[in-house]
Enzyme design. Structure first.
Site: not given
Ligand code: GLU
Length: 435
Positions: A125
């Protein structure tokens, strides 16, 4: 082994353990659940220690020249929690109050999400500490490009693949793709997902998280023997996840009796017309002033009577303080971390089924995986193919989590952690440690 006291079945021990779960720190909240699952799995201490610590925690400075001419330096993060299952995957959020601990928790959740959905990805993240409402598009672009340039050796289609998250969107993903491509000197679409379709994005990606929430909601309702026709639903949050979930559940015959945004909750026991609400928010930016609904506070809204509550706003909305006041039979977590760890035992005791975030909102990363596959093949799927594959993936994942929870006689949340940790630790054992 760390001091983990939880014993399966014993409510008393769970309660004894819960004060330790009460924490303001999202990473520790994640670890509270991780510890319970690790105990159930009898996870070896070495593997426990390995998975507890993120593989990388990167802090970068993000300097840009503002429109005023002033140079400002923002703080950026990228945490890669684990890469056992493959290159790391996870979104980037822009928020003024984001912390490294929040990003660490979110990165770990991505590891578990990808494991549950059977995706060949680890978890990561990223974030930039900034207030996007106070930045114009040019400044946002500079922040995005500066952050990407700082992380140029970290990102890559085989290494670490970002995506949208809170306050980031397709345009920001397009700038990441362009910045990376300029650095490597060829167009590399697979370095980031959630891009505009015209730039190698996937059909269905924008709706994917909400669609996934709808799919698991239908599965859970079926399990609880509640008919979706006329089932009352309250959705907290009306951004990309909340509005799509509300729209798709309404299409399945549910009655959406409550929705909310930062301006408050909007409630109508006879049902809110969701396409109208979507039109309204498009025009007015907020739900405030929406006709045909009573205005409540967010807190009042989530305690109204309904069959399904979908928290799709932000972290820590369902807490030990309000868990006993909820008036629903099923919670489906559209947001990441909407329930604090100390609320879990209360919901368990009240027999409220919770489809946990790491399962419920994994539709987004699942279609991100489809996008990455399409980019790498240079062959693009129809919307039907994307949606059918998503449905299959979400239903399989739900069933696996459900079976694991039943096997260990635990909540779906702990079932989800057990399933994910078992998968990652099993893979780690087979790979072994390098060097
Ligand atoms: N931000 C989204 C999540 O928390 C998508 C992450 C992604 O598609 O890599 O799952």
């Amino acid at each position: 082994m760390p001091n983990r006291k939880y014993t399966p079945y014993s409510k008393a021990v769970y309660q004894e353990a819960s004060p330790n779960l009460k924490t303001e720190n999202p990473f520790e909240e994640m670890m509270g659940r991780f510890n319970i699952a690790a105990e159930l799995l009898n996870l070896e201490e070495g593997i426990y220690n390995f998975l507890k610590v993120p593989a990388y925690q990167i802090i970068v400075s993000v300097p840009i020249q503002m429109d005023s001419g002033e140079i400002r330096v923002f703080e950026g993060y990228r945490v890669i929690h684990d890469v056992t299952l493959g290159p790391s995957k996870g979104g980037i959020r822009f928020a003024p109050d984001v912390t490294l601990d929040e990003v660490k928790a979110l990165a770990a959740w991505m590891t578990w999400k990808c494991a549950i959905l059977g995706l060949p990805f680890g978890g990561a993240k990223g974030a930039v500490k900034c207030d996007p409402t106070k930045l114009n598009p040019k400044e946002l672009e500079k922040i995005t490009r500066s952050y990407t340039a700082r992380l140029i050796d970290i990102f890559g289609p085989e290494r670490d693949i970002p995506a949208p998250d809170m306050n980031t969107n397709e345009q920001i993903m397009a700038w990441i793709m362009d910045t990376y491509s300029n650095h490597v000197n060829y167009t590399e679409t697979a370095v980031v997902t959630g891009k505009p379709v015209i730039l190698g994005g996937s059909l269905g990606r924008l709706e994917a998280t909400g669609r996934g929430v709808m799919i698991v909601t239908m599965r859970a309702l079926n399990n609880l023997h509640i008919s979706p026709y006329g089932a009352k639903v309250i959705v907290q949050g009306f951004g990309n996840v909340g509005s799509v979930t509300a729209k798709l559940l309404e299409e399945q015959g549910c009655k959406i009796v409550g929705i909310s945004d930062i301006t408050g909750g909007y409630y109508n026991p006879d049902g809110i017309n969701i396409p109208d609400a979507i039109e309204y928010i498009k025009k007015n930016k907020v739900l405030s002033g929406m006709p045909n609904a009573e205005n409540l506070t967010n807190e009042e809204l989530i305690t109204q009577h309904c069959d399904v509550l979908v928290p799709a706003a932000k972290e820590d909305q369902i807490t030990a303080e309000n868990a006993s006041k909820l008036n629903c039979r099923l919670i489906v977590e559209g947001a990441n971390g909407p329930t604090t760890a100390d609320a879990d035992p209360i919901l368990n005791d009240r027999n409220i089924m919770v489809v946990p975030d790491i399962l419920a909102n994994a539709g987004g990363v699942t279609v991100s995986y489809f996008e990455w596959v399409q980019d790498r093949q240079g062959f693009f799927w129809s919307l039907d193919r994307v949606n059918n594959n998503l449905k299959q993936a979400m239903e399989n994942a739900f069933d696996k989590v459900f079976d694991t929870a039943a096997k260990f006689k635990q909540s779906l949340r702990i079932g989800a952690y057990v399933y994910a940790i078992e998968k990652v630790s099993g893979t780690l054992k087979l790979r072994g440690l390098y060097p």
